[in-house]
Design a protein around this motif. Sequence first.
Motif, PDB file in Angstrom:
ATOM      1  N   ALA A  60       0.806  -1.216   0.000  1.00  0.00           N
ATOM      2  CA  ALA A  60       0.000   0.000   0.000  1.00  0.00           C
ATOM      3  C   ALA A  60       0.842   1.270   0.000  1.00  0.00           C
ATOM      4  O   ALA A  60       0.460   2.284  -0.580  1.00  0.00           O
ATOM      5  N   GLY A  61       1.982   1.243   0.662  1.00  0.00           N
ATOM      6  CA  GLY A  61       2.818   2.436   0.704  1.00  0.00           C
ATOM      7  C   GLY A  61       3.614   2.682  -0.555  1.00  0.00           C
ATOM      8  O   GLY A  61       4.224   3.742  -0.728  1.00  0.00           O
ATOM      9  N   LEU A  62       3.611   1.702  -1.457  1.00  0.00           N
ATOM     10  CA  LEU A  62       4.420   1.814  -2.678  1.00  0.00           C
ATOM     11  C   LEU A  62       3.621   2.255  -3.887  1.00  0.00           C
ATOM     12  O   LEU A  62       4.182   2.739  -4.867  1.00  0.00           O
ATOM     13  N   ILE A  63       2.301   2.055  -3.845  1.00  0.00           N
ATOM     14  CA  ILE A  63       1.455   2.494  -4.949  1.00  0.00           C
ATOM     15  C   ILE A  63       0.296   3.301  -4.387  1.00  0.00           C
ATOM     16  O   ILE A  63       0.063   3.333  -3.180  1.00  0.00           O
ATOM     17  N   ASP A  64      -0.454   3.941  -5.241  1.00  0.00           N
ATOM     18  CA  ASP A  64      -1.466   4.893  -4.804  1.00  0.00           C
ATOM     19  C   ASP A  64      -2.779   4.202  -4.419  1.00  0.00           C
ATOM     20  O   ASP A  64      -3.799   4.346  -5.102  1.00  0.00           O
ATOM     21  N   ILE A  65      -2.739   3.436  -3.321  1.00  0.00           N
ATOM     22  CA  ILE A  65      -3.987   2.834  -2.828  1.00  0.00           C
ATOM     23  C   ILE A  65      -4.182   3.153  -1.349  1.00  0.00           C
ATOM     24  O   ILE A  65      -4.947   2.490  -0.662  1.00  0.00           O
ATOM     25  N   SER A 131      -8.633   2.815   7.905  1.00  0.00           N
ATOM     26  CA  SER A 131      -7.942   4.103   8.017  1.00  0.00           C
ATOM     27  C   SER A 131      -6.571   3.949   8.655  1.00  0.00           C
ATOM     28  O   SER A 131      -5.690   4.798   8.481  1.00  0.00           O
ATOM     29  N   ASN A 132      -6.359   2.828   9.370  1.00  0.00           N
ATOM     30  CA  ASN A 132      -5.068   2.584  10.007  1.00  0.00           C
ATOM     31  C   ASN A 132      -3.977   2.175   9.021  1.00  0.00           C
ATOM     32  O   ASN A 132      -2.796   2.132   9.380  1.00  0.00           O
ATOM     33  N   ILE A 133      -4.363   1.853   7.794  1.00  0.00           N
ATOM     34  CA  ILE A 133      -3.367   1.419   6.814  1.00  0.00           C
ATOM     35  C   ILE A 133      -2.364   2.528   6.526  1.00  0.00           C
ATOM     36  O   ILE A 133      -1.194   2.271   6.242  1.00  0.00           O
ATOM     37  N   ASN A 136       0.362   2.150   9.020  1.00  0.00           N
ATOM     38  CA  ASN A 136       0.961   0.822   9.144  1.00  0.00           C
ATOM     39  C   ASN A 136       0.548   0.101  10.422  1.00  0.00           C
ATOM     40  O   ASN A 136       1.367  -0.533  11.096  1.00  0.00           O
ATOM     41  N   VAL A 137      -0.751   0.190  10.750  1.00  0.00           N
ATOM     42  CA  VAL A 137      -1.301  -0.483  11.922  1.00  0.00           C
ATOM     43  C   VAL A 137      -2.191  -1.627  11.457  1.00  0.00           C
ATOM     44  O   VAL A 137      -2.809  -1.557  10.400  1.00  0.00           O
ATOM     45  N   SER A 138      -2.280  -2.682  12.251  1.00  0.00           N
ATOM     46  CA  SER A 138      -3.038  -3.876  11.878  1.00  0.00           C
ATOM     47  C   SER A 138      -4.491  -3.566  11.526  1.00  0.00           C
ATOM     48  O   SER A 138      -5.144  -2.739  12.173  1.00  0.00           O
ATOM     49  N   ILE A 139      -4.986  -4.243  10.502  1.00  0.00           N
ATOM     50  CA  ILE A 139      -6.372  -4.123  10.077  1.00  0.00           C
ATOM     51  C   ILE A 139      -6.923  -5.532   9.860  1.00  0.00           C
ATOM     52  O   ILE A 139      -6.208  -6.510  10.084  1.00  0.00           O
ATOM     53  N   TYR A 173     -12.425 -14.199  11.006  1.00  0.00           N
ATOM     54  CA  TYR A 173     -11.778 -12.947  10.612  1.00  0.00           C
ATOM     55  C   TYR A 173     -10.391 -13.235  10.078  1.00  0.00           C
ATOM     56  O   TYR A 173      -9.808 -14.305  10.315  1.00  0.00           O
ATOM     57  N   ILE A 174      -9.889 -12.284   9.319  1.00  0.00           N
ATOM     58  CA  ILE A 174      -8.491 -12.303   8.876  1.00  0.00           C
ATOM     59  C   ILE A 174      -7.816 -11.082   9.471  1.00  0.00           C
ATOM     60  O   ILE A 174      -8.347  -9.973   9.374  1.00  0.00           O
ATOM     61  N   LEU A 175      -6.688 -11.281  10.094  1.00  0.00           N
ATOM     62  CA  LEU A 175      -5.905 -10.191  10.671  1.00  0.00           C
ATOM     63  C   LEU A 175      -4.672  -9.966   9.816  1.00  0.00           C
ATOM     64  O   LEU A 175      -3.866 -10.877   9.622  1.00  0.00           O
ATOM     65  N   TYR A 176      -4.544  -8.740   9.279  1.00  0.00           N
ATOM     66  CA  TYR A 176      -3.369  -8.372   8.491  1.00  0.00           C
ATOM     67  C   TYR A 176      -2.455  -7.562   9.405  1.00  0.00           C
ATOM     68  O   TYR A 176      -2.666  -6.374   9.638  1.00  0.00           O
ATOM     69  N   GLY A 177      -1.455  -8.230   9.958  1.00  0.00           N
ATOM     70  CA  GLY A 177      -0.574  -7.572  10.910  1.00  0.00           C
ATOM     71  C   GLY A 177       0.866  -7.941  10.664  1.00  0.00           C
ATOM     72  O   GLY A 177       1.298  -8.081   9.517  1.00  0.00           O
TER      73      GLY A 177
END
Length: 336
Positions: A60-65, A131-133, A136-139, A173-177
């Motif tokens: 996410a930090g490398l492209i415009d998303i 919004s935490n993305i 760089n916080v877990s979503i 749920y899926i945790l992306y952390g």
Amino acid sequence: MKTNSTSIETSRIAQPIGSALDRFIKNNQNQFQYASGELSQILRDIALASKVVNREVNKAGLIDIMGAVGSTNMAGDQQQKLDVLANIRFTRALAKGGEVAALISEESETYVDLNNDGKYVIAIDPLDGSSNIDVNVSIGTIFSVYRRKSPAGLPIQEEDILQKGSEQVAAGYILYGSSTMLVYTTGYGVNGFTYEPSLGEYFLSHPDMQMPDNGKIYSINEGLSNSFDTSVKEYLNDCKEKAFTARYIGSLVADFHRNLLKGGIYIYPPTAKDPKGKLRLMYECNALAFVAEQAGGKASDGRGGRILDIQPTGLHQRTPFFVGSKHMVEHAERFA
């Protein structure tokens, strides 16, 4: 006695990993009363979509998303670019799988009719805490699976959509952390799988997850405390007198997952701004309540009402939410 460090390192490297998700689902399919492979396919479709979302979250930090798209969803939250992308990924995966007749999503005003003969209905928050993305916080992703009540092939009915949480046949749920985890239940306990990106597979890492009956962590947005009712304020004072630890990430999945592992309570009570609570019953609270109960925990509205017994009257219905270690939730209810 001198320890052979090489042999120790070799034994660590050679430690067996858990079953792959697909194999675990197949081996446990007979636990499900409608064991014809459909539910297994749904779980595989959700896992596949989560791998795609995980990839997009990680870059996410490398492209415009990153950031907002300039609109709000049905819950009144500002939509993030990743909200929209995640909703597309999960919708496509579940539509192509063919087992899901309708989809209820935080990002859609009404349910999405997938125009097939599927026997299931999915309620999903594609990207909770998105919004935490930006920092760089877990979503996470939250999902519920229901078996439709009307015959397959006929138009979707209200009874198919507005089902109680107690009628869920699967949820998770899926945790992306720091690592990506998929945690789910089909009513036979809770199991957690960690994603191994080099192999592109989820592996069983947390079998038969159990939430401690008690804990010392409370998770709540205390910035809103001036608008809490007296019972919530008194409970928070009780936590502080007992020197409990406050931990609040602001991503529901992340806060819930920590308390599932360590013991604790998550609270989102009514406030002046949201007198009925802020969290959505259908695609946030029901799923996590099912997981909590299957792990030995409890979920209520804070006044003794079981979350899974609430009859929904709308897709985006809100509810107060108290979830976590059984004894902590029961103690909080005594202040009501």
